[in-house]
Write a protein that holds these residues in place. Structure first.
Motif, PDB file in Angstrom:
ATOM      1  N   VAL A  12       0.854  -1.181   0.000  1.00  0.00           N
ATOM      2  CA  VAL A  12       0.000   0.000   0.000  1.00  0.00           C
ATOM      3  C   VAL A  12       0.894   1.236   0.000  1.00  0.00           C
ATOM      4  N   GLN A  13       0.542   2.203  -0.809  1.00  0.00           N
ATOM      5  CA  GLN A  13       1.338   3.429  -0.857  1.00  0.00           C
ATOM      6  C   GLN A  13       1.059   4.298   0.359  1.00  0.00           C
ATOM      7  N   PRO A  14       2.065   5.021   0.825  1.00  0.00           N
ATOM      8  CA  PRO A  14       1.833   5.948   1.933  1.00  0.00           C
ATOM      9  C   PRO A  14       0.708   6.913   1.605  1.00  0.00           C
ATOM     10  N   GLY A  15      -0.149   7.120   2.590  1.00  0.00           N
ATOM     11  CA  GLY A  15      -1.293   7.982   2.372  1.00  0.00           C
ATOM     12  C   GLY A  15      -2.508   7.275   1.812  1.00  0.00           C
ATOM     13  N   GLY A  16      -2.323   6.052   1.390  1.00  0.00           N
ATOM     14  CA  GLY A  16      -3.432   5.276   0.850  1.00  0.00           C
ATOM     15  C   GLY A  16      -4.212   4.574   1.949  1.00  0.00           C
ATOM     16  N   SER A  17      -5.049   3.641   1.547  1.00  0.00           N
ATOM     17  CA  SER A  17      -5.887   2.919   2.493  1.00  0.00           C
ATOM     18  C   SER A  17      -5.656   1.424   2.371  1.00  0.00           C
ATOM     19  N   GLY A  65      -9.358   7.348  14.631  1.00  0.00           N
ATOM     20  CA  GLY A  65      -9.619   8.513  13.800  1.00  0.00           C
ATOM     21  C   GLY A  65      -9.320   8.300  12.332  1.00  0.00           C
ATOM     22  N   ARG A  66      -8.607   7.257  12.003  1.00  0.00           N
ATOM     23  CA  ARG A  66      -8.314   6.959  10.608  1.00  0.00           C
ATOM     24  C   ARG A  66      -8.604   5.498  10.274  1.00  0.00           C
ATOM     25  N   SER A  67      -9.350   4.845  11.140  1.00  0.00           N
ATOM     26  CA  SER A  67      -9.654   3.439  10.889  1.00  0.00           C
ATOM     27  C   SER A  67     -11.099   3.138  11.249  1.00  0.00           C
ATOM     28  N   GLN A  81     -10.506  -1.288   8.010  1.00  0.00           N
ATOM     29  CA  GLN A  81      -9.970  -0.317   7.056  1.00  0.00           C
ATOM     30  C   GLN A  81      -9.137   0.700   7.822  1.00  0.00           C
ATOM     31  N   ILE A  82      -7.962   0.970   7.314  1.00  0.00           N
ATOM     32  CA  ILE A  82      -7.095   2.014   7.866  1.00  0.00           C
ATOM     33  C   ILE A  82      -6.765   2.973   6.735  1.00  0.00           C
ATOM     34  N   ASP A  83      -7.043   4.227   6.940  1.00  0.00           N
ATOM     35  CA  ASP A  83      -6.772   5.253   5.946  1.00  0.00           C
ATOM     36  C   ASP A  83      -5.478   5.991   6.276  1.00  0.00           C
ATOM     37  N   THR A 118      -1.793 -11.776   7.616  1.00  0.00           N
ATOM     38  CA  THR A 118      -1.597 -11.277   6.266  1.00  0.00           C
ATOM     39  C   THR A 118      -0.637 -10.093   6.326  1.00  0.00           C
ATOM     40  N   GLN A 119       0.343 -10.098   5.427  1.00  0.00           N
ATOM     41  CA  GLN A 119       1.372  -9.064   5.434  1.00  0.00           C
ATOM     42  C   GLN A 119       0.855  -7.791   4.774  1.00  0.00           C
ATOM     43  N   VAL A 120       1.068  -6.684   5.452  1.00  0.00           N
ATOM     44  CA  VAL A 120       0.798  -5.371   4.877  1.00  0.00           C
ATOM     45  C   VAL A 120       2.105  -4.590   4.887  1.00  0.00           C
TER      46      VAL A 120
END
Length: 124
Positions: A12-17, A65-67, A81-83, A118-120
């Motif tokens: 996942v790219q930085p700033g993505g979800s 606050g972001r999930s 979900q984590i944004d 699962t790897q993130v």
């Protein structure tokens, strides 16, 4: 015995979800699922949990606050979900299932069954 399968990991790219799901099968005598993560060289830490019998949700300070954590009523799968992800969100994410009491919902001992993880990886 509950069998759990996590899915949705990857790069996942930085700033993505990121959006992960945890599906349960087997003897499903559970009323809550929790997400935990373990970064390389660190201990497993709590991320979020949802007890659907009373709709209690808990979030770690690091993602509050972001999930969001939710459950699909039809399939029973629990989603995380984590944004605005950052490199520090890189970890293996695990889901746990069980019947935790309120005081154990954010602890590993609140859950009796675990998925394989699962790897993130957050990076470009």
């Amino acid at each position: 015995q509950v069998h759990l399968v996590e899915s949705g990991g990857g790069l996942v790219q930085p700033g993505g979800s990121l959006r992960l799901s945890c599906a349960a099968s087997g003897s499903i005598d559970i009323n809550a699922m929790g997400w935990f993560r373990q970064a390389a060289g660190k201990e497993r830490e709590f991320v979020a949990a949802f007890r659907w019998t009373d709709k209690k949700k808990y979030y770690a300070d690091s993602v509050r606050g972001r999930s969001s954590i939710s459950r699909d009523k039809d399939s029973g799968a629990v989603w995380l979900q984590i944004d605005n992800v950052q490199p520090e969100d890189t970890a293996v994410y695990y889901c746990g299932a069980g019947r935790p009491i309120v005081s154990t919902m954010a602890t590993m001992r609140g859950y009796s069954s675990w998925g394989q993880g699962t790897q993130v990886t957050v990076g470009s």
